[in-house]
Write a protein that holds these residues in place. Structure first.
Motif, PDB file in Angstrom:
ATOM      1  N   TRP A   1      15.400 -24.123  -8.721  1.00 30.13           N
ATOM      2  CA  TRP A   1      15.800 -23.206  -9.793  1.00 30.13           C
ATOM      3  C   TRP A   1      17.284 -22.842  -9.792  1.00 30.13           C
ATOM      4  O   TRP A   1      17.757 -22.211 -10.731  1.00 30.13           O
ATOM      5  N   GLY A   2      17.995 -23.182  -8.713  1.00 29.51           N
ATOM      6  CA  GLY A   2      19.414 -22.854  -8.629  1.00 29.51           C
ATOM      7  C   GLY A   2      19.688 -21.390  -8.329  1.00 29.51           C
ATOM      8  O   GLY A   2      20.793 -20.917  -8.552  1.00 29.51           O
ATOM      9  N   VAL A   3      18.663 -20.679  -7.827  1.00 32.31           N
ATOM     10  CA  VAL A   3      18.819 -19.279  -7.435  1.00 32.31           C
ATOM     11  C   VAL A   3      18.192 -19.082  -6.054  1.00 32.31           C
ATOM     12  O   VAL A   3      17.387 -19.903  -5.598  1.00 32.31           O
ATOM     13  N   ASN A   4      18.535 -17.971  -5.414  1.00 30.88           N
ATOM     14  CA  ASN A   4      18.066 -17.690  -4.066  1.00 30.88           C
ATOM     15  C   ASN A   4      16.562 -17.444  -3.992  1.00 30.88           C
ATOM     16  O   ASN A   4      15.897 -17.899  -3.061  1.00 30.88           O
ATOM     17  N   ASP A   5      16.008 -16.715  -4.967  1.00 35.80           N
ATOM     18  CA  ASP A   5      14.582 -16.388  -4.927  1.00 35.80           C
ATOM     19  C   ASP A   5      14.034 -16.357  -6.336  1.00 35.80           C
ATOM     20  O   ASP A   5      14.541 -15.622  -7.180  1.00 35.80           O
ATOM     21  N   TYR A   6      13.003 -17.159  -6.592  1.00 36.55           N
ATOM     22  CA  TYR A   6      12.375 -17.221  -7.904  1.00 36.55           C
ATOM     23  C   TYR A   6      10.885 -17.418  -7.709  1.00 36.55           C
ATOM     24  O   TYR A   6      10.460 -18.262  -6.918  1.00 36.55           O
ATOM     25  N   TRP A   7      10.074 -16.621  -8.407  1.00 43.69           N
ATOM     26  CA  TRP A   7       8.625 -16.765  -8.352  1.00 43.69           C
ATOM     27  C   TRP A   7       8.187 -17.442  -9.639  1.00 43.69           C
ATOM     28  O   TRP A   7       8.251 -16.857 -10.717  1.00 43.69           O
ATOM     29  N   ALA A   8       7.719 -18.671  -9.517  1.00 38.99           N
ATOM     30  CA  ALA A   8       7.319 -19.456 -10.682  1.00 38.99           C
ATOM     31  C   ALA A   8       5.894 -19.121 -11.095  1.00 38.99           C
ATOM     32  O   ALA A   8       5.033 -18.838 -10.272  1.00 38.99           O
ATOM     33  N   SER A   9       5.656 -19.213 -12.391  1.00 37.46           N
ATOM     34  CA  SER A   9       4.292 -19.114 -12.909  1.00 37.46           C
ATOM     35  C   SER A   9       3.589 -20.438 -12.606  1.00 37.46           C
ATOM     36  O   SER A   9       4.246 -21.442 -12.282  1.00 37.46           O
TER      37      SER A   9
ATOM     38  N   ASP B   1       5.384 -19.960  -4.923  1.00 40.23           N
ATOM     39  CA  ASP B   1       4.927 -20.658  -6.118  1.00 40.23           C
ATOM     40  C   ASP B   1       3.523 -21.237  -5.922  1.00 40.23           C
ATOM     41  O   ASP B   1       2.670 -21.124  -6.804  1.00 40.23           O
ATOM     42  N   PHE B   2       3.292 -21.837  -4.764  1.00 47.09           N
ATOM     43  CA  PHE B   2       1.964 -22.399  -4.494  1.00 47.09           C
ATOM     44  C   PHE B   2       0.912 -21.308  -4.337  1.00 47.09           C
ATOM     45  O   PHE B   2      -0.206 -21.435  -4.852  1.00 47.09           O
ATOM     46  N   ALA B   3       1.237 -20.218  -3.649  1.00 48.88           N
ATOM     47  CA  ALA B   3       0.276 -19.119  -3.485  1.00 48.88           C
ATOM     48  C   ALA B   3      -0.071 -18.507  -4.842  1.00 48.88           C
ATOM     49  O   ALA B   3      -1.239 -18.212  -5.122  1.00 48.88           O
ATOM     50  N   ILE B   4       0.920 -18.329  -5.693  1.00 49.89           N
ATOM     51  CA  ILE B   4       0.698 -17.764  -7.030  1.00 49.89           C
ATOM     52  C   ILE B   4      -0.169 -18.710  -7.865  1.00 49.89           C
ATOM     53  O   ILE B   4      -1.103 -18.270  -8.541  1.00 49.89           O
ATOM     54  N   ALA B   5       0.112 -20.006  -7.819  1.00 48.70           N
ATOM     55  CA  ALA B   5      -0.681 -20.977  -8.584  1.00 48.70           C
ATOM     56  C   ALA B   5      -2.135 -20.985  -8.111  1.00 48.70           C
ATOM     57  O   ALA B   5      -3.065 -21.049  -8.929  1.00 48.70           O
ATOM     58  N   LYS B   6      -2.351 -20.894  -6.811  1.00 44.56           N
ATOM     59  CA  LYS B   6      -3.722 -20.831  -6.277  1.00 44.56           C
ATOM     60  C   LYS B   6      -4.415 -19.553  -6.754  1.00 44.56           C
ATOM     61  O   LYS B   6      -5.585 -19.586  -7.142  1.00 44.56           O
ATOM     62  N   TYR B   7      -3.700 -18.440  -6.719  1.00 43.65           N
ATOM     63  CA  TYR B   7      -4.256 -17.157  -7.150  1.00 43.65           C
ATOM     64  C   TYR B   7      -4.751 -17.252  -8.593  1.00 43.65           C
ATOM     65  O   TYR B   7      -5.913 -16.942  -8.887  1.00 43.65           O
ATOM     66  N   PHE B   8      -3.892 -17.702  -9.505  1.00 46.06           N
ATOM     67  CA  PHE B   8      -4.282 -17.756 -10.912  1.00 46.06           C
ATOM     68  C   PHE B   8      -5.329 -18.834 -11.181  1.00 46.06           C
ATOM     69  O   PHE B   8      -6.178 -18.672 -12.055  1.00 46.06           O
ATOM     70  N   SER B   9      -5.302 -19.917 -10.432  1.00 45.69           N
ATOM     71  CA  SER B   9      -6.330 -20.953 -10.582  1.00 45.69           C
ATOM     72  C   SER B   9      -7.697 -20.422 -10.191  1.00 45.69           C
ATOM     73  O   SER B   9      -8.695 -20.657 -10.881  1.00 45.69           O
TER      74      SER B   9
ATOM     75  N   GLU C   1       7.212  -9.778 -13.109  1.00 48.73           N
ATOM     76  CA  GLU C   1       7.732 -10.851 -13.956  1.00 48.73           C
ATOM     77  C   GLU C   1       6.770 -12.038 -14.009  1.00 48.73           C
ATOM     78  O   GLU C   1       6.527 -12.597 -15.078  1.00 48.73           O
ATOM     79  N   VAL C   2       6.216 -12.446 -12.871  1.00 50.50           N
ATOM     80  CA  VAL C   2       5.325 -13.609 -12.863  1.00 50.50           C
ATOM     81  C   VAL C   2       4.001 -13.282 -13.551  1.00 50.50           C
ATOM     82  O   VAL C   2       3.414 -14.146 -14.217  1.00 50.50           O
ATOM     83  N   LEU C   3       3.523 -12.041 -13.437  1.00 53.97           N
ATOM     84  CA  LEU C   3       2.316 -11.645 -14.176  1.00 53.97           C
ATOM     85  C   LEU C   3       2.540 -11.786 -15.677  1.00 53.97           C
ATOM     86  O   LEU C   3       1.684 -12.303 -16.393  1.00 53.97           O
ATOM     87  N   ALA C   4       3.681 -11.332 -16.151  1.00 49.80           N
ATOM     88  CA  ALA C   4       3.982 -11.427 -17.587  1.00 49.80           C
ATOM     89  C   ALA C   4       4.076 -12.888 -18.025  1.00 49.80           C
ATOM     90  O   ALA C   4       3.534 -13.259 -19.073  1.00 49.80           O
ATOM     91  N   LYS C   5       4.737 -13.729 -17.224  1.00 51.03           N
ATOM     92  CA  LYS C   5       4.830 -15.153 -17.581  1.00 51.03           C
ATOM     93  C   LYS C   5       3.450 -15.803 -17.584  1.00 51.03           C
ATOM     94  O   LYS C   5       3.128 -16.570 -18.494  1.00 51.03           O
ATOM     95  N   ALA C   6       2.637 -15.520 -16.562  1.00 51.46           N
ATOM     96  CA  ALA C   6       1.302 -16.128 -16.470  1.00 51.46           C
ATOM     97  C   ALA C   6       0.420 -15.685 -17.630  1.00 51.46           C
ATOM     98  O   ALA C   6      -0.324 -16.499 -18.199  1.00 51.46           O
TER      99      ALA C   6
END
Length: 142
Positions: A7-15, A29-37, A131-136
Motif C-alpha cells: 500500500w505504500g504506507v506504514n500500516d493499512y488494514w485492508a478489507s 489483512d488475512f485475519a480480517i478476511a477470515k473474520y468476514f468470511s 475504517e475497515v468495517l465501513a469498507k467491508a
C-alpha cells in the motif's frame, strides 16, 4: 507482504475485497478476511475475535514482533482455536505458547488480552477497525 510494499504506507488494514484485489497482504489483512468470511458463512460474531498478539519468531529467545490472528470460540467459555497465516494448521490457544495476547476485538466489543475484561467500544477506540468495517459493509459484508 508488509503494508509498505502493498500500500505504500506504514500500516493499512485492508478489507476482504482489497486483499483479494491485491493478492497479498499482511497478518491483519488475512485475519480480517477470515473474520468476514466466517461471518458470511453464518458464524456469530461473538464466536470470533481478532487478537493482537506479540509473536515470538524463531527459537526460544527469538524476537517478539506484533502480529494479528483470528480466534474462534466454539462456546463462550471454550478455549479458542487460533487461525494464523504463519502456520498451516488450526491449534488451540494452549498450543500456541509463541503468542502473547495484548488485546482482542470484534464488531461487538474490545477486550484486554484474548478474553479479559471489556475495554470499550472497538469502533471508538480503534480507528483502523472502524475504517475497515465501513469498507467491508460497503462491499456487502455485514
Amino acid at each position: 507482504t508488509d503494508d509498505e510494499q502493498v500500500w505504500g504506507v506504514n500500516d493499512y488494514w485492508a478489507s476482504p475485497l482489497e486483499l483479494l484485489d491485491k493478492g497479498r497482504g499482511d497478518c491483519e489483512d488475512f485475519a480480517i478476511a477470515k473474520y468476514f468470511s466466517l461471518l458470511a458463512l453464518g458464524v456469530p460474531p461473538a464466536r470470533l475475535r481478532l487478537v493482537y498478539v506479540r509473536a515470538l519468531i524463531g527459537e526460544p529467545g527469538g524476537v517478539q514482533t506484533p502480529h494479528m490472528v483470528l480466534a474462534h470460540y466454539a462456546r463462550p467459555d471454550a478455549e479458542p482455536l487460533i487461525l494464523d497465516n504463519l502456520i498451516g494448521e488450526l491449534r488451540p490457544a494452549s498450543r500456541r505458547p509463541d503468542l502473547t495476547p495484548v488485546f482482542s476485538f470484534n464488531s461487538e466489543g474490545l477486550w484486554q488480552g484474548a478474553g479479559g475484561p471489556a475495554a470499550g467500544d472497538p469502533t471508538a477506540r480503534l480507528s483502523r477497525w472502524r475504517e475497515v468495517l465501513a469498507k467491508a459493509r460497503a462491499e456487502g459484508f455485514q
